[in-house]
Design a protein around this motif. Structure first.
Motif, PDB file in Angstrom:
ATOM      1  N   GLU A  80      74.856  61.672  41.895  1.00  0.00           N
ATOM      2  CA  GLU A  80      75.910  61.551  40.884  1.00  0.00           C
ATOM      3  C   GLU A  80      76.268  60.092  40.625  1.00  0.00           C
ATOM      4  O   GLU A  80      76.750  59.751  39.541  1.00  0.00           O
ATOM      5  CB  GLU A  80      77.150  62.321  41.344  1.00  0.00           C
ATOM      6  N   LEU A  81      76.033  59.223  41.619  1.00  0.00           N
ATOM      7  CA  LEU A  81      76.301  57.798  41.445  1.00  0.00           C
ATOM      8  C   LEU A  81      75.210  57.107  40.623  1.00  0.00           C
ATOM      9  O   LEU A  81      75.332  55.915  40.315  1.00  0.00           O
ATOM     10  CB  LEU A  81      76.431  57.112  42.808  1.00  0.00           C
ATOM     11  N   CYS A  82      74.150  57.845  40.308  1.00  0.00           N
ATOM     12  CA  CYS A  82      73.041  57.289  39.505  1.00  0.00           C
ATOM     13  C   CYS A  82      72.852  58.152  38.264  1.00  0.00           C
ATOM     14  O   CYS A  82      71.892  58.935  38.184  1.00  0.00           O
ATOM     15  CB  CYS A  82      71.759  57.242  40.325  1.00  0.00           C
ATOM     16  N   PRO A  83      73.754  58.029  37.292  1.00  0.00           N
ATOM     17  CA  PRO A  83      73.697  58.910  36.120  1.00  0.00           C
ATOM     18  C   PRO A  83      72.514  58.642  35.197  1.00  0.00           C
ATOM     19  O   PRO A  83      72.126  59.522  34.419  1.00  0.00           O
ATOM     20  CB  PRO A  83      75.027  58.627  35.399  1.00  0.00           C
ATOM     21  N   MET A  88      66.681  55.232  43.352  1.00  0.00           N
ATOM     22  CA  MET A  88      67.390  54.768  44.542  1.00  0.00           C
ATOM     23  C   MET A  88      67.696  55.902  45.533  1.00  0.00           C
ATOM     24  O   MET A  88      67.352  55.809  46.709  1.00  0.00           O
ATOM     25  CB  MET A  88      68.673  54.038  44.131  1.00  0.00           C
ATOM     26  N   PRO A  89      68.333  57.009  45.104  1.00  0.00           N
ATOM     27  CA  PRO A  89      68.553  58.086  46.061  1.00  0.00           C
ATOM     28  C   PRO A  89      67.255  58.752  46.520  1.00  0.00           C
ATOM     29  O   PRO A  89      67.169  59.208  47.664  1.00  0.00           O
ATOM     30  CB  PRO A  89      69.449  59.071  45.296  1.00  0.00           C
ATOM     31  N   VAL A 130      63.512  59.411  51.342  1.00  0.00           N
ATOM     32  CA  VAL A 130      62.233  59.101  51.982  1.00  0.00           C
ATOM     33  C   VAL A 130      62.437  58.175  53.183  1.00  0.00           C
ATOM     34  O   VAL A 130      61.867  58.389  54.260  1.00  0.00           O
ATOM     35  CB  VAL A 130      61.261  58.456  50.971  1.00  0.00           C
ATOM     36  N   LEU A 131      63.281  57.158  53.021  1.00  0.00           N
ATOM     37  CA  LEU A 131      63.535  56.224  54.116  1.00  0.00           C
ATOM     38  C   LEU A 131      64.230  56.912  55.286  1.00  0.00           C
ATOM     39  O   LEU A 131      63.932  56.624  56.453  1.00  0.00           O
ATOM     40  CB  LEU A 131      64.382  55.052  53.619  1.00  0.00           C
ATOM     41  N   GLY A 132      65.148  57.828  54.991  1.00  0.00           N
ATOM     42  CA  GLY A 132      65.824  58.566  56.055  1.00  0.00           C
ATOM     43  C   GLY A 132      64.864  59.418  56.854  1.00  0.00           C
ATOM     44  O   GLY A 132      64.933  59.475  58.088  1.00  0.00           O
ATOM     45  N   PRO A 149      74.387  54.622  46.802  1.00  0.00           N
ATOM     46  CA  PRO A 149      73.513  55.798  46.630  1.00  0.00           C
ATOM     47  C   PRO A 149      72.333  55.799  47.598  1.00  0.00           C
ATOM     48  O   PRO A 149      71.949  56.855  48.119  1.00  0.00           O
ATOM     49  CB  PRO A 149      73.036  55.666  45.177  1.00  0.00           C
ATOM     50  N   LEU A 150      71.766  54.616  47.853  1.00  0.00           N
ATOM     51  CA  LEU A 150      70.645  54.508  48.786  1.00  0.00           C
ATOM     52  C   LEU A 150      71.071  54.911  50.188  1.00  0.00           C
ATOM     53  O   LEU A 150      70.378  55.669  50.873  1.00  0.00           O
ATOM     54  CB  LEU A 150      70.098  53.078  48.781  1.00  0.00           C
ATOM     55  N   MET A 151      72.239  54.416  50.642  1.00  0.00           N
ATOM     56  CA  MET A 151      72.700  54.698  51.995  1.00  0.00           C
ATOM     57  C   MET A 151      73.096  56.165  52.157  1.00  0.00           C
ATOM     58  O   MET A 151      72.825  56.782  53.189  1.00  0.00           O
ATOM     59  CB  MET A 151      73.877  53.790  52.341  1.00  0.00           C
ATOM     60  N   LEU A 152      73.763  56.726  51.125  1.00  0.00           N
ATOM     61  CA  LEU A 152      74.117  58.151  51.190  1.00  0.00           C
ATOM     62  C   LEU A 152      72.873  59.016  51.287  1.00  0.00           C
ATOM     63  O   LEU A 152      72.795  59.950  52.105  1.00  0.00           O
ATOM     64  CB  LEU A 152      74.924  58.541  49.950  1.00  0.00           C
ATOM     65  N   ALA A 153      71.872  58.716  50.460  1.00  0.00           N
ATOM     66  CA  ALA A 153      70.639  59.506  50.456  1.00  0.00           C
ATOM     67  C   ALA A 153      69.850  59.306  51.747  1.00  0.00           C
ATOM     68  O   ALA A 153      69.214  60.245  52.246  1.00  0.00           O
ATOM     69  CB  ALA A 153      69.782  59.128  49.250  1.00  0.00           C
ATOM     70  N   LEU A 154      69.868  58.082  52.289  1.00  0.00           N
ATOM     71  CA  LEU A 154      69.179  57.834  53.563  1.00  0.00           C
ATOM     72  C   LEU A 154      69.783  58.696  54.664  1.00  0.00           C
ATOM     73  O   LEU A 154      69.053  59.323  55.454  1.00  0.00           O
ATOM     74  CB  LEU A 154      69.284  56.348  53.920  1.00  0.00           C
TER      75      LEU A 154
END
Length: 250
Positions: A58-61, A68-69, A74-76, A202-207
């Motif tokens: 949602e942070l990447c509309p 990014m997410p 993938v990184l997580g 968004p990157l950190m949340l998705a990780l």
């Protein structure tokens, strides 16, 4: 700031509470263990999707930001896969047979168990803290509640193998405290990374979400399906998922 401190205390202490309960409930049957693990898997699955991945997307509309997410997930997964390669598999910690540890008195083997547990706890702590770095405090709170809920039974099921490995009750309690403190460090680390820059949130949340999905898929679900009680574990997973849906809603 009060919210993040409360979260850190709650997440860390829940592991310790579960470990203390493990002293009194240390002869858990496979059926009960698999049901508990299944319930925890459902809680974690719902929290990772609703509390981390959905807010991340949602942070990447715009489509130009959607990478990014996706990269974060993938990184997580890659992070947890690396930790699994460096440490013993969690299948050796939960649902273990007593005879496999009766004659195991080597402290280095016990420390490998501790490392395996601790390294998986740190990303959980990050997942609980990273959401507070943005605006979605309600989503962050639901993730923290989910992690705290699953920490209690998880703390219970790790005590018995440590005792069977020859570790004294006092030392297992110190280990439980150390693991809880590591999760607290993870909470503040996640919070710090989340506030570092709104652009990487968004990157950190998705990780964090990807790391939790990896644990659920690679560790918890297989563990709950290895002793012939797949149906009970599946029903428990659904119950845990619905429980978190209700927490998220109300």
């Amino acid at each position: 700031m009060n919210a993040i401190v409360t979260t850190a205390i709650g997440v860390g202490s829940s592991t310790i509470i579960g470990s203390v309960l493990g002293y009194f409930i240390n002869n858990v049957s496979h059926k009960t263990n698999d049901t508990i693990v299944g319930l925890c898997a459902g809680i974690m699955l719902s929290a990772s999707v609703l509390g981390l991945l959905v807010p991340a997307f949602e942070l990447c509309p715009q489509w130009s930001q959607i990478w990014m997410p996706c990269l974060g997930v993938v990184l997580g997964v890659m992070l947890l896969n690396l930790l699994d390669r460096l440490t013993p598999h969690l299948h050796t910690i939960t649902g273990i047979e007593q005879e496999q540890h009766t004659n195991n008195q080597h402290i280095n083997r016990v420390m490998l168990f501790v490392m395996a547990i601790a390294l998986h706890k740190f990303p959980e702590g990050m997942a609980a803290g990273v959401g507070f770095g943005g605006e979605g405090s309600a989503d962050a709170a639901s993730v923290a509640i989910a992690i705290s809920l699953q920490n209690i039974p998880e703390g219970m099921v790790i005590i018995s193998p440590l005792l069977l490995a020859g570790v004294s009750r006092w030392r297992t309690f110190i280990i439980a405290i150390a693991i809880g403190l590591l999760e607290v460090v993870g909470v503040f680390t996640g919070y710090g990374l989340g506030t570092l820059s709104a652009s990487i949130l968004p990157l950190m949340l998705a990780l964090s979400g990807g790391a939790m999905l990896y644990v659920v898929s690679d560790e918890m679900i297989p563990e709950s399906h290895t002793h012939g009680y797949q149906k009970q574990a599946t029903y428990a997973l659904l119950a845990g998922f619905i429980l978190m849906l209700l927490i998220e809603r109300f």
